[in-house]
Design an enzyme around this catalytic site. Structure first.
Site, PDB file in Angstrom:
ATOM      1  CG  ASP A 136      58.497  47.586  30.588  1.00 38.06           C
ATOM      2  OD1 ASP A 136      59.692  47.826  30.367  1.00 38.06           O
ATOM      3  OD2 ASP A 136      57.677  48.443  30.950  1.00 38.06           O
ATOM      4  CG  ASP A 249      52.880  50.590  33.093  1.00 38.16           C
ATOM      5  OD1 ASP A 249      52.707  50.342  31.891  1.00 38.16           O
ATOM      6  OD2 ASP A 249      53.823  51.308  33.517  1.00 38.16           O
TER       7      ASP A 249
END
Length: 543
Positions: A136, A249
């Site tokens: 990511d 996140d």
């Protein structure tokens, strides 16, 4: 244990009867000295490198190890910038001093896409959490003339890359590492520049901090790391976690109309919106956005380049986006979920904004998840940076994606054709050498059933009968425009990124090239298709 300055170049040395000392000399790196423990563990004292050194090759000889106290802190933490390393043998120290001679030149290493390097080991096919792995994208920020790109090593640490032009990247030592206190992981997040030092994290308001927001692997501990030297070194907030809130996140940004900070946090298949004035205390606005999963990105874009007319774009972890309005507390969608990209390998996007001198610009990059790189000392790659624009179509506003214009810095030889019939069994590209290309093609179909390109053994094909563009097992609807189609294809060693009709459709996919991996071919079936304009540019390596 005590710290004492070395007599050479201001290096720092540790003196203790418990350690067998070995000083490590590494020019242009941020390692000042190293210690070889009797048990074979390496410890390195990190002194901040100068701003001039940030783009020079740097070598690290550590990973975070298990020398931690009961709370999960490194035992040497708080005594300067000390990093504790995994178990390395004495023979590994010399090997770690210089990069492999073939670094970035390995057979399947992408040449203009970001990948991770190995620092202390040489291992083929590294897995998650191991050196050489990247996933990511995190913490994208443009700061003081530099693009910073952070990325996951699967919650083991945040990798750190810097660039002056979005193209040529230098990988620095990992910014910060996991902690056992919060579930042994530093998950995804974002970075902001606290220009007014409202957080108070910098002891000197003249050096305001960069603040990184991330989630522990327990999926409830929301934490902060910060830097007061423009991202060269990082410290963890003493009062972590600053918030206990499921799940992960965090996407944080400044919302100017409301003079406040906004956080978008993923949890329970929703994005939750929080507000803050000091980056440390957050208030849930109780306006969750449903049907969302992981890695949010939320930003404002001009419509058709008009900065007086803007809309907000919400991008989910899977790359699907919605366009709507945002008032700092509530996102109101005006579209359904639409794909940013229809390729096989595109996930967890993030974007750069607030780029000095380029108001309204938004540059997106993604993890090209699930690519394969057999017998390579790296694993996974990132997509090429793409400019995002909002354009008005009969069906409504839509995102268009095109490669960032900075790619021109990689251009080498140019091959061009205009107003030429594509004849059966004639390959006008056969004599073009190389393996890296930026191909731009405008074709008048003129009754052709199919037209396409073969790139390094893989096929990019447009079916006029079905109105579909195909690449590496994926299909996308692409409409003809006045009997024509416009294609652009970026070809790297292990990826194809295809853009149709000026970026209305994009497809990002990975592949392993076959034996004819260097071949290019233009082909057609039926009719008399004509090249209106075609340009093939050979590319240099960014390395």
């Amino acid at each position: 244990m005590e710290f004492a300055p070395s007599s050479r170049d201001g290096l720092v040395a540790l003196r203790s009867l418990d350690f067998v000392m070995k000083e490590i000399r590494m020019p242009h790196s941020s390692i000042a000295a190293g210690m070889l423990l009797a048990a074979g563990t390496v410890c390195a004292v990190q002194s901040p490198p100068s701003a001039e050194d940030i783009f020079r090759p740097a070598v690290a000889v550590w990973q975070m190890a298990d020398l931690r106290d009961a709370d999960g802190n490194e035992r040497l933490a708080g005594v300067g910038n000390v990093t504790v390393g995994n178990h390395l043998e004495a023979k590994d120290l010399q090997a770690a001093r210089s990069a492999p001679v073939d670094l970035y030149q390995e057979k399947y290493r992408p040449q203009f896409h970001v990948t991770a390097r190995q620092w202390t080991i040489h291992k083929l096919n590294p897995g998650m959490k191991e050196e050489g792995w990247i996933n990511d994208v995190n913490g994208l920020i443009y700061h003081q003339g530099q693009y910073h790109l952070f990325a996951q090593r699967w919650a083991r640490c945040w990798l750190h890359f810097v660039s002056k032009d979005l193209i040529h990247w230098t990988e620095l030592q990992p910014a910060f590492w996991e902690e056992q206190r919060f579930g042994t992981g530093v998950q995804s997040g974002t970075i902001v520049f606290d220009s007014e030092n409202v957080s108070g994290l910098s002891p000197d308001p003249r050096t305001p901090p960069l603040v990184a927001f991330w989630s522990g692997f327990d999926n409830r501990s929301q934490c902060i790391s910060y830097s007061v030297d423009h991202g060269l070194t990082w410290a963890k907030y003493a009062n972590n976690p600053y918030m206990i809130q499921p799940e992960r996140d965090p996407r944080v940004f400044w919302y100017q109309p409301g003079h406040k900070w906004v956080m978008v946090l993923y949890a329970d298949a929703k994005y939750h919106i929080f507000n803050s004035t000091n980056l440390l205390t957050w208030i849930d606005q109780k306006n969750p956005i449903p049907d969302c999963f992981e890695c949010p990105d939320l930003f404002e874009l001009p419509v058709a380049g008009d900065r007086n007319h803007t809309k907000w774009v919400l991008v989910r972890g899977n790359g699907k986006y919605s366009i709507g309005d945002f008032d700092g507390a509530r996102f109101t969608p005006e579209t359904g979920q639409l794909p940013c990209d229809l390729g096989a390998n595109f996930y967890a996007t993030q974007s750069w904004g607030d780029i000095t001198g380029q108001p309204g610009r938004r540059v997106q990059i993604a993890w090209m998840r699930d690519g394969t790189y057999p017998e390579m000392p790296f694993n996974q790659q990132l997509s090429f940076p793409c400019d995002l624009t909002l354009r008005s179509l009969p069906e409504g506003l839509r995102i268009f994606r095109l490669p960032a214009g900075e790619i021109e810095s990689l251009y080498k030889r140019k091959h061009s054709w205009k107003n030429r019939i594509i004849k059966p069994n004639e390959n006008i590209l056969k004599n073009i050498p190389g393996e890296l290309f930026d191909i731009q093609l405008e074709i008048e179909l003129a009754g052709a059933r199919e037209v396409g390109l073969k790139c390094r053994g893989e096929v990019v094909s447009y079916s006029a009968a079905n109105g579909t563009l195909s690449c590496l097992g994926r299909e996308a609807k692409v409409e003809e425009i006045n009997g024509q189609i416009i294609l652009r294809v970026l070809v790297d060693r292990t990826s194809l990124e295809v853009f149709a009709n000026d970026g209305k459709v994009s497809m990002s996919s990975c592949f392993v090239p076959g034996s004819d991996r260097a071949a290019l071919e233009l082909f057609s079936a039926g009719g008399q298709p004509r090249i209106l304009s075609m340009t093939v540019r050979e590319l240099k390596s960014m390395w």
